[in-house]
Design a protein around this motif. Structure first.
Motif, PDB file in Angstrom:
ATOM      1  N   VAL A 105       0.864  -1.183   0.000  1.00 50.40           N
ATOM      2  CA  VAL A 105       0.000   0.000   0.000  1.00 50.40           C
ATOM      3  C   VAL A 105       0.898   1.229   0.000  1.00 50.40           C
ATOM      4  O   VAL A 105       1.652   1.458   0.950  1.00 50.40           O
ATOM      5  CB  VAL A 105      -0.933   0.015   1.222  1.00 50.40           C
ATOM      6  CG1 VAL A 105      -1.866   1.223   1.142  1.00 50.40           C
ATOM      7  CG2 VAL A 105      -1.737  -1.274   1.310  1.00 50.40           C
ATOM      8  N   THR A 135      -2.596   4.942  -3.243  1.00 45.40           N
ATOM      9  CA  THR A 135      -3.651   5.804  -2.727  1.00 45.40           C
ATOM     10  C   THR A 135      -3.189   7.254  -2.691  1.00 45.40           C
ATOM     11  O   THR A 135      -2.051   7.550  -2.302  1.00 45.40           O
ATOM     12  CB  THR A 135      -4.133   5.335  -1.328  1.00 45.40           C
ATOM     13  OG1 THR A 135      -5.152   6.211  -0.863  1.00 45.40           O
ATOM     14  CG2 THR A 135      -3.001   5.306  -0.319  1.00 45.40           C
ATOM     15  N   LEU A 151     -10.469   1.681   0.960  1.00 50.03           N
ATOM     16  CA  LEU A 151      -9.208   0.978   0.738  1.00 50.03           C
ATOM     17  C   LEU A 151      -9.010  -0.126   1.764  1.00 50.03           C
ATOM     18  O   LEU A 151      -8.529  -1.220   1.441  1.00 50.03           O
ATOM     19  CB  LEU A 151      -8.037   1.965   0.789  1.00 50.03           C
ATOM     20  CG  LEU A 151      -6.635   1.380   0.622  1.00 50.03           C
ATOM     21  CD1 LEU A 151      -6.521   0.578  -0.670  1.00 50.03           C
ATOM     22  CD2 LEU A 151      -5.593   2.492   0.659  1.00 50.03           C
ATOM     23  N   ILE A 187      -8.215  -4.110   0.996  1.00 50.40           N
ATOM     24  CA  ILE A 187      -7.077  -4.860   1.538  1.00 50.40           C
ATOM     25  C   ILE A 187      -7.564  -6.103   2.275  1.00 50.40           C
ATOM     26  O   ILE A 187      -7.039  -7.205   2.083  1.00 50.40           O
ATOM     27  CB  ILE A 187      -6.260  -3.963   2.491  1.00 50.40           C
ATOM     28  CG1 ILE A 187      -5.616  -2.812   1.713  1.00 50.40           C
ATOM     29  CG2 ILE A 187      -5.197  -4.772   3.221  1.00 50.40           C
ATOM     30  CD1 ILE A 187      -5.016  -1.747   2.604  1.00 50.40           C
TER      31      ILE A 187
END
Length: 411
Positions: free
Chosen positions: A55, A167, A257, A261
């Motif tokens: 991430v 992101t 998000l 995940i």
């Protein structure tokens, strides 16, 4: 079963392919030969890999999201009782910014990367995407080296299997300008599929910021496999969200998000009775490609309590589909993946109820992938993961609050 760290390692090889095999990955894991009942099992174990989830937050908004998710998944208070505790070792967080002070005092991640030391002197990009882009170009090699460091490089120069979430908030300088470069470096270095989760600015943030965001989204699409778009205007258009504190409202954005995940990690870590794998997930995500009017959607819904078996799957499905931020309409989806996770008493008629409802929404033209798995810790509850791509989302681009029309500002 617990394995000792000093046992000899076994080299595993797996292939990832889109339509043709594009690269071979090699991954070293410590697995003792005596743990397997036969030579056949030992041989099979060589092909069992654990996908890593990377991430990467870019810019101030992206780093804030990374910090909140890092605290939730890896923070000291969350390790014992968080729903993410079982996946923490497979998720790695990287924060990339041009603002040294923000990285130092406000950001938590496994790796922090200050880009553009010569370009910005650690003072930020000043809202200029070109400066953000130049900063990322200046630091390409540092980004590459630190990605390899966190993911792990084998002596054979292969890489463990990795899926990357990028992101960021579009409209500013670092996120807008640097993110296409970062995505490019990730693909070059790790051969990793990249899924971008981006926020678009409020329409009242002004023409320049809005047009930078629109131009940035077009550029980013060219570098990533698919994009999930969240419009900040949704935070003020919904009456319930409008009454939340700003902190709680932005946590809803991070939760999009976080659910992605968690849903992906469950596919990786929990083989199902009707099994889905990582390549099923990637196949669905890649159906969006770079079409400007389509996006991807990842959402999870869970029944809240030990509802009767006739109502729990309906509640979970409604919670998955009723997102206040994503405005989910599956009727245009090109591909959809549904993973139904339930307790041992999950029945076939419940699975049929969910999939019949999904099929009625998407019709017969979409590719549909379905999986089920058992999680005894749910204690009567049901959780449903939905991944859809090729979904047409109206007005992905944001229009500034002013009369007349303007050409989007090019970076």
């Amino acid at each position: 079963m617990v394995y000792e760290e000093n046992l000899p390692s076994v080299t595993q090889v797996s292939e990832y392919s889109e339509e043709k095999p594009s690269y071979v990955q090699k991954m070293k894991v410590n697995v003792p030969a005596q743990a397997y009942a036969s030579d056949e099992e030992l041989e099979l174990s060589k092909y069992v890999t654990k996908t890593k989830i990377l991430v990467i937050g870019v810019g101030g908004c992206g780093c804030n999201t990374v910090t909140r998710l890092y605290n939730e998944i890896k923070g000291e208070k969350s390790i014992r009782d968080s729903v993410y505790s079982s996946i923490s070792e497979y998720v790695h967080f990287v924060a990339i910014n041009t603002d040294a002070q923000h990285l130092l005092s406000k950001t938590k991640a496994d790796k922090k990367i200050l880009i553009g030391k010569q370009t910005t002197k650690g003072l930020g990009a000043g809202g200029d995407p070109k400066i953000g882009e130049n900063a990322a170009q200046e630091s390409r090699e540092e980004i590459r080296a630190k990605l390899l460091d966190i993911v792990g490089e084998t002596p054979e120069e292969g890489f463990s299997k990795v899926i990357t979430f990028l992101t960021l908030g579009l409209g500013g300088g670092t996120g807008t300008g640097a993110s296409p470069v970062v995505a490019e470096v990730v693909k070059e270095t790790l051969a990793s599929p990249v899924i971008a989760v981006v926020t678009m600015p409020f329409s009242w943030e002004g023409r320049v910021r809005v047009e930078n965001a629109n131009a940035g989204l077009r550029r980013l699409r060219e570098k990533v496999d698919t994009v999930i778009v969240i419009k900040n205007d949704a935070l003020i258009s919904d009456e319930e969200i409008r009454m939340m504190t700003a902190l709680d409202a932005f946590k809803l954005v991070d939760d999009v998000l976080g659910k992605a995940i968690k849903g992906l990690a469950e596919l990786i870590l929990r083989p199902g009775e009707i099994n889905l794998d990582v390549n099923d997930f990637l196949t669905v995500m890649k159906r969006s490609r770079r079409e400007e009017d389509t996006v991807a959607i990842i959402t999870i819904g869970e029944s809240r309590g030990k509802a009767d078996r006739g109502g729990r799957v309906k509640e979970a499905l409604e919670n998955a589909l009723n997102s206040k931020l994503l405005h989910i309409d599956l009727s245009t989806a090109k591909a959809i993946l549904v993973n139904i996770i339930g307790p041992p008493d999950l029945r076939m008629d419940e699975i049929n109820e969910v999939m019949t409802e999904i099929y009625n929404k998407v019709g017969g033209n979409a590719n549909i992938y379905v999986g089920t798995s058992i999680d005894e810790s749910l204690e009567g509850r049901v959780r449903i993961l939905i991944v859809a791509s090729g979904v047409k989302q109206e007005n992905v681009m944001v229009r500034p609050k002013q009369r007349g029309t303007e050409l989007f500002k090019e970076l």
